[in-house]
Design a protein around this motif. Structure first.
Motif, PDB file in Angstrom:
ATOM      1  N   THR A 291       2.015 -23.166  23.220  1.00  0.00           N
ATOM      2  CA  THR A 291       1.728 -23.659  21.875  1.00  0.00           C
ATOM      3  C   THR A 291       0.690 -24.753  21.964  1.00  0.00           C
ATOM      4  O   THR A 291       0.995 -25.926  22.005  1.00  0.00           O
ATOM      5  N   GLY A 292      -0.578 -24.361  22.022  1.00  0.00           N
ATOM      6  CA  GLY A 292      -1.665 -25.318  22.081  1.00  0.00           C
ATOM      7  C   GLY A 292      -1.824 -26.037  20.749  1.00  0.00           C
ATOM      8  O   GLY A 292      -1.155 -25.744  19.777  1.00  0.00           O
ATOM      9  N   GLY A 293      -2.750 -26.993  20.705  1.00  0.00           N
ATOM     10  CA  GLY A 293      -2.983 -27.747  19.483  1.00  0.00           C
ATOM     11  C   GLY A 293      -2.389 -29.135  19.551  1.00  0.00           C
ATOM     12  O   GLY A 293      -2.752 -29.996  18.771  1.00  0.00           O
ATOM     13  N   THR A 294      -1.476 -29.386  20.453  1.00  0.00           N
ATOM     14  CA  THR A 294      -0.921 -30.713  20.667  1.00  0.00           C
ATOM     15  C   THR A 294      -1.547 -31.292  21.918  1.00  0.00           C
ATOM     16  O   THR A 294      -1.628 -30.612  22.937  1.00  0.00           O
ATOM     17  N   PRO A 295      -2.015 -32.562  21.879  1.00  0.00           N
ATOM     18  CA  PRO A 295      -2.653 -33.130  23.059  1.00  0.00           C
ATOM     19  C   PRO A 295      -1.796 -32.986  24.307  1.00  0.00           C
ATOM     20  O   PRO A 295      -0.623 -33.316  24.320  1.00  0.00           O
ATOM     21  N   GLY A 296      -2.397 -32.471  25.373  1.00  0.00           N
ATOM     22  CA  GLY A 296      -1.702 -32.343  26.637  1.00  0.00           C
ATOM     23  C   GLY A 296      -0.874 -31.093  26.787  1.00  0.00           C
ATOM     24  O   GLY A 296      -0.231 -30.917  27.811  1.00  0.00           O
ATOM     25  N   VAL A 297      -0.867 -30.216  25.803  1.00  0.00           N
ATOM     26  CA  VAL A 297      -0.128 -28.960  25.908  1.00  0.00           C
ATOM     27  C   VAL A 297      -1.138 -27.833  26.069  1.00  0.00           C
ATOM     28  O   VAL A 297      -2.052 -27.686  25.271  1.00  0.00           O
ATOM     29  N   ALA A 298      -0.969 -27.049  27.122  1.00  0.00           N
ATOM     30  CA  ALA A 298      -1.960 -26.033  27.459  1.00  0.00           C
ATOM     31  C   ALA A 298      -1.633 -24.690  26.829  1.00  0.00           C
ATOM     32  O   ALA A 298      -0.480 -24.289  26.736  1.00  0.00           O
ATOM     33  N   THR A 299      -2.680 -24.000  26.413  1.00  0.00           N
ATOM     34  CA  THR A 299      -2.605 -22.603  26.020  1.00  0.00           C
ATOM     35  C   THR A 299      -3.358 -21.801  27.067  1.00  0.00           C
ATOM     36  O   THR A 299      -4.500 -22.113  27.381  1.00  0.00           O
ATOM     37  N   VAL A 300      -2.715 -20.804  27.640  1.00  0.00           N
ATOM     38  CA  VAL A 300      -3.332 -19.983  28.681  1.00  0.00           C
ATOM     39  C   VAL A 300      -3.329 -18.534  28.208  1.00  0.00           C
ATOM     40  O   VAL A 300      -2.276 -17.997  27.851  1.00  0.00           O
ATOM     41  N   THR A 301      -4.493 -17.892  28.191  1.00  0.00           N
ATOM     42  CA  THR A 301      -4.615 -16.515  27.745  1.00  0.00           C
ATOM     43  C   THR A 301      -5.448 -15.716  28.744  1.00  0.00           C
ATOM     44  O   THR A 301      -6.189 -16.275  29.552  1.00  0.00           O
ATOM     45  N   GLY A 302      -5.338 -14.403  28.643  1.00  0.00           N
ATOM     46  CA  GLY A 302      -6.162 -13.557  29.486  1.00  0.00           C
ATOM     47  C   GLY A 302      -5.327 -12.675  30.388  1.00  0.00           C
ATOM     48  O   GLY A 302      -4.100 -12.622  30.272  1.00  0.00           O
ATOM     49  N   PRO A 303      -6.003 -11.986  31.275  1.00  0.00           N
ATOM     50  CA  PRO A 303      -7.453 -12.049  31.504  1.00  0.00           C
ATOM     51  C   PRO A 303      -8.243 -11.330  30.425  1.00  0.00           C
ATOM     52  O   PRO A 303      -7.753 -10.394  29.802  1.00  0.00           O
ATOM     53  N   GLY A 304      -9.482 -11.792  30.212  1.00  0.00           N
ATOM     54  CA  GLY A 304     -10.365 -11.163  29.251  1.00  0.00           C
ATOM     55  C   GLY A 304     -11.074  -9.969  29.866  1.00  0.00           C
ATOM     56  O   GLY A 304     -10.792  -9.559  30.995  1.00  0.00           O
ATOM     57  N   GLU A 305     -12.020  -9.421  29.122  1.00  0.00           N
ATOM     58  CA  GLU A 305     -12.749  -8.256  29.605  1.00  0.00           C
ATOM     59  C   GLU A 305     -13.532  -8.568  30.879  1.00  0.00           C
ATOM     60  O   GLU A 305     -13.789  -7.671  31.691  1.00  0.00           O
ATOM     61  N   ASP A 306     -13.918  -9.826  31.049  1.00  0.00           N
ATOM     62  CA  ASP A 306     -14.657 -10.215  32.251  1.00  0.00           C
ATOM     63  C   ASP A 306     -13.733 -10.613  33.393  1.00  0.00           C
ATOM     64  O   ASP A 306     -14.191 -11.046  34.454  1.00  0.00           O
ATOM     65  N   GLY A 307     -12.424 -10.476  33.181  1.00  0.00           N
ATOM     66  CA  GLY A 307     -11.470 -10.802  34.224  1.00  0.00           C
ATOM     67  C   GLY A 307     -11.055 -12.259  34.277  1.00  0.00           C
ATOM     68  O   GLY A 307     -10.183 -12.618  35.075  1.00  0.00           O
ATOM     69  N   LYS A 308     -11.634 -13.092  33.444  1.00  0.00           N
ATOM     70  CA  LYS A 308     -11.347 -14.516  33.486  1.00  0.00           C
ATOM     71  C   LYS A 308     -10.108 -14.873  32.659  1.00  0.00           C
ATOM     72  O   LYS A 308      -9.855 -14.293  31.600  1.00  0.00           O
ATOM     73  N   MET A 309      -9.356 -15.842  33.154  1.00  0.00           N
ATOM     74  CA  MET A 309      -8.288 -16.471  32.387  1.00  0.00           C
ATOM     75  C   MET A 309      -8.888 -17.636  31.610  1.00  0.00           C
ATOM     76  O   MET A 309      -9.865 -18.251  32.040  1.00  0.00           O
ATOM     77  N   THR A 310      -8.300 -17.956  30.464  1.00  0.00           N
ATOM     78  CA  THR A 310      -8.783 -19.062  29.642  1.00  0.00           C
ATOM     79  C   THR A 310      -7.679 -20.093  29.472  1.00  0.00           C
ATOM     80  O   THR A 310      -6.566 -19.771  29.053  1.00  0.00           O
ATOM     81  N   VAL A 311      -8.001 -21.330  29.821  1.00  0.00           N
ATOM     82  CA  VAL A 311      -7.086 -22.466  29.643  1.00  0.00           C
ATOM     83  C   VAL A 311      -7.680 -23.374  28.578  1.00  0.00           C
ATOM     84  O   VAL A 311      -8.860 -23.722  28.634  1.00  0.00           O
ATOM     85  N   ARG A 312      -6.866 -23.751  27.607  1.00  0.00           N
ATOM     86  CA  ARG A 312      -7.339 -24.648  26.550  1.00  0.00           C
ATOM     87  C   ARG A 312      -6.305 -25.743  26.331  1.00  0.00           C
ATOM     88  O   ARG A 312      -5.110 -25.458  26.191  1.00  0.00           O
ATOM     89  N   VAL A 313      -6.789 -26.978  26.293  1.00  0.00           N
ATOM     90  CA  VAL A 313      -5.934 -28.131  26.062  1.00  0.00           C
ATOM     91  C   VAL A 313      -6.591 -29.021  25.014  1.00  0.00           C
ATOM     92  O   VAL A 313      -7.761 -29.394  25.143  1.00  0.00           O
TER      93      VAL A 313
END
Length: 293
Positions: free
Chosen positions: A70-92
């Protein structure tokens, strides 16, 4: 950039915190990020005040593994993927701030896209490998920073990082989650935070260079470099695998890299990494993120 080996080990010893044995995460466990409201304007190059990177977030603050991203809160990570390019995405998310002269509120964020590596470690051997690597890293830290730690009254790099406010900050969590994603989720983020208490900062351990901490330009390089340094030096994996077993600091080259793999490998962009520091303007009438609505 935060992991270096000293040519002259300090005779002083330091104590290191006992390392809880993390459990290996389930394979192929990914989470779906909350959708971003369409009424957001994205601006890269966000330059937050220094205090923004000093927001202390406890290690017990929910992370991806605990709350399902549940991203959107400071310090809480959202991790998605892999995408079409094989990469994972981390967002904080990092902070809420005001954009001038518009006077509009905005959300800062760190987004890291990374290609997972295969560590070639059998599941039944993973814990032993993690324990071995942790012991080696703590020995290196004792040799490198023992005198510095004693001079500043700290028992360990983790204690120093906690006292400085970096440990568990949004940028530290983003780095640790990206390091976990680099291992395909095999080694959890909580381990990486303890493994490298200043991971994701540019400098020599706690001695951080100007612009070497979020949102500085050098810290963007460090987000990728520190991960690959640790994996190469202590696990013999990734593009810096030749760091494994190097006995002499002079063989490690510029900023701790072997000759021919200088800092330009990361400063000019690495194919496996994409690090973005951004800010999203919240337009009037935009709904809040779904997880805090």
């Amino acid at each position: 950039m935060s992991s270096k080996i000293s040519r002259n080990p300090s005779p002083q010893s330091i104590s290191t915190p006992s390392e809880p044995k993390p459990t290996a995460p389930e394979k192929n466990t990914v989470t779906v990020a909350a959708s971003t409201p369409k009424a957001l304007l994205s601006t890269d190059g966000f330059d937050a005040p220094k205090s923004a990177s000093r927001q202390t977030v406890s290690l017990d603050t929910p992370t991806r593994q605990q709350v399902g991203g549940t991203g959107g809160t400071p310090g809480v990570a959202t991790v998605t993927g892999p995408g079409e390019d094989g990469k994972m995405t981390v967002r904080v998310e990092t902070n809420l701030h005001t954009v001038y002269p518009l006077g509009l509120p905005a959300r800062g964020y760190i987004e890291i896209r990374v290609t997972p590596l295969n560590l070639n470690i059998a599941p039944e051997n993973l814990q032993a490998e993690m324990d071995r690597a942790m012991a080696e890293k703590q020995t290196d830290d004792a040799n490198t920073y023992g005198a510095d730690l004693a001079a500043h009254g700290h028992a360990s790099l983790e204690e120093w990082s906690r006292d400085s406010g970096y440990y568990g900050s949004p940028s530290h969590i983003a780095w640790a989650e990206a390091a976990s994603a680099r291992t395909g989720g095999q080694i959890p983020a909580e381990y990486w935070m303890r493994f490298d208490p200043f991971g994701g900062t540019a400098g020599n351990g706690p001695n951080i260079l100007p612009s070497g901490e979020y949102p500085g330009a050098l810290s963007r390089i460090a987000m990728a470099h520190d991960t690959d340094w640790d994996l190469g030096r202590y696990f013999g994996a990734g593009p810096l695998a030749s760091l494994r077993g190097q006995p002499h600091p002079e063989n490690l080259g510029t900023v701790g890299l072997v000759p021919g793999q200088g800092v330009d490998l990361y400063s000019l962009g690495h194919a496996d990494w994409q690090v973005t520091y951004g800010s999203e303007v919240i337009l009037p009438g935009s709904p809040p993120p779904s997880q805090i609505a």
